[in-house]
Design an enzyme around this catalytic site. Structure first.
Site, short mmCIF file in Angstrom:
data_model
loop_
_atom_site.label_atom_id
_atom_site.label_comp_id
_atom_site.label_asym_id
_atom_site.label_seq_id
_atom_site.Cartn_x
_atom_site.Cartn_y
_atom_site.Cartn_z
N CYS A 155 7.93 38.12 3.53
CA CYS A 155 8.14 39.38 4.28
C CYS A 155 8.22 39.08 5.79
O CYS A 155 7.79 38.04 6.25
CB CYS A 155 7.03 40.38 4.00
SG CYS A 155 5.38 39.76 4.25
N CYS A 160 2.93 37.96 6.20
CA CYS A 160 4.27 38.22 6.75
C CYS A 160 4.56 37.32 7.95
O CYS A 160 3.65 36.94 8.69
CB CYS A 160 4.37 39.68 7.18
SG CYS A 160 4.64 40.77 5.77
#
Ligand SMILES: Nc1nc2c(c(=O)[nH]1)N1CN2[C@@H]2O[C@H](COP(=O)(O)OP(=O)(O)OC[C@H]3O[C@@H]1[C@H](O)[C@@H]3O)[C@@H](O)[C@H]2O
Length: 268
Positions: free
Chosen positions: A169, A87
């Site tokens: 993400c 992420c």
């Protein structure tokens, strides 16, 4: 009645297309890049079977009409390789390929699509086959505009770009070119595929960097209409949008030192 007879093409004969032919030594390059990546670049992928990956890549397009490519043709290959980018580490780009890779070369923990296994393997390669032949066509391959958009190279990049975006993400970044009139283009791969495949449940912010080469007159910026178009699309998808103009001083560093991460975005 004249029966049209499809002349059997010997393996040495291929369809003549408007695009450049398959890259010479394509299979060897794919295998070598796969070993390079899984052993050196991302050793945690060392258990990946590069022979199988090379075979699945070849089987996706060999002996098939090069203007009839579908995502399904690549599914066996995709099953062997699933991109996992941490992420907050995904970087998209559009019309700024070299700059985006300078950025991720300096910021080693960030990933463009080329910093993932399939992007690394396929970058700058060309490939196509032909119905009725087990050989690759090294003379010519379909040109995406003059021949057909559903050729195997374009379908590949759209598919891996889609998966790259789906897997993103946290905060994702995009490097855009402020020295052209439309830094954001809805028809680009970023605008047509990646923007629409970001998952708002996983991605909370898109951070745009609009890079201006000082030598060139900047013709777009964070306040320009194309970036406002991008902002509108992103906010419609319930993702926060931020933008930063970066003016690159392309002068050489006086002391020849390496640019810092931030400077790599604001200097050549
Ligand atoms: N070698 C790579 N090629 C591509 C990547 C990529 O990551 N690597 N692509 C697309 N792509 C091919 O590049 C041109 C358009 O570039 P260009 O017009 O400069 O920019 P795009 O937004 O179309 O495509 C760049 C965007 O899509 C992925 C990458 O993750 C970037 O975020 C077109 O042929 C695409 O099929």
């Amino acid at each position: 009645v004249v029966v049209g007879v499809r002349m059997w093409r010997h393996s040495s004969e291929h369809m003549k297309w408007n695009g450049t032919g398959s890259t010479a030594h394509f299979q060897e390059i794919v295998l070598e890049r796969c070993y390079n990546y899984t052993q050196l670049v991302q050793p945690e992928l060392r258990d990946r079977d590069c022979q199988k990956i090379r075979e699945a890549f070849r089987n996706a397009f060999i002996s098939k009409d090069p203007c009839s490519a579908t995502e399904e043709d690549y599914h066996p290959l995709m099953k062997l390789v699933n991109p996992t980018v941490p992420c907050d580490k995904t970087v998209f780009w559009s019309k700024t390929k070299e700059l985006a890779h300078q950025y991720t070369k300096v910021q080693r923990e960030l990933f463009t699509l080329e910093d993932t296994l399939l992007g690394y393997i396929a970058d700058d390669l060309n490939w196509c086959g032909d119905t009725g032949s087990y050989e690759m066509n090294y003379q010519s391959c379909p040109h995406w505009k003059k021949d057909c958009s559903n050729n195997f190279v374009s379908v590949f990049w759209d598919l891996v770009s889609k998966r790259f975006a789906e897997n993103a993400c946290g905060v994702v970044q995009v490097v855009l070119n402020g020295s052209i009139s439309n830094a954001f283009d809805r028809k680009s791969t970023f605008g047509r595929v990646e923007v629409h495949n970001l998952n708002p449940m996983k991605v909370h912010t898109l951070q745009a960097w609009v890079i201006h080469d000082l030598g060139k007159f900047p013709s777009d910026s964070c306040s320009g209409s194309s970036i406002n178009d991008l902002k509108w699309i992103i906010m419609q998808r319930n993702i926060k949008f931020t933008c930063q103009d970066n003016y690159r001083d392309c002068g050489p560093f006086a002391d020849g030192r390496q640019p810092s991460p931030r400077e790599s975005m604001t200097s050549c």
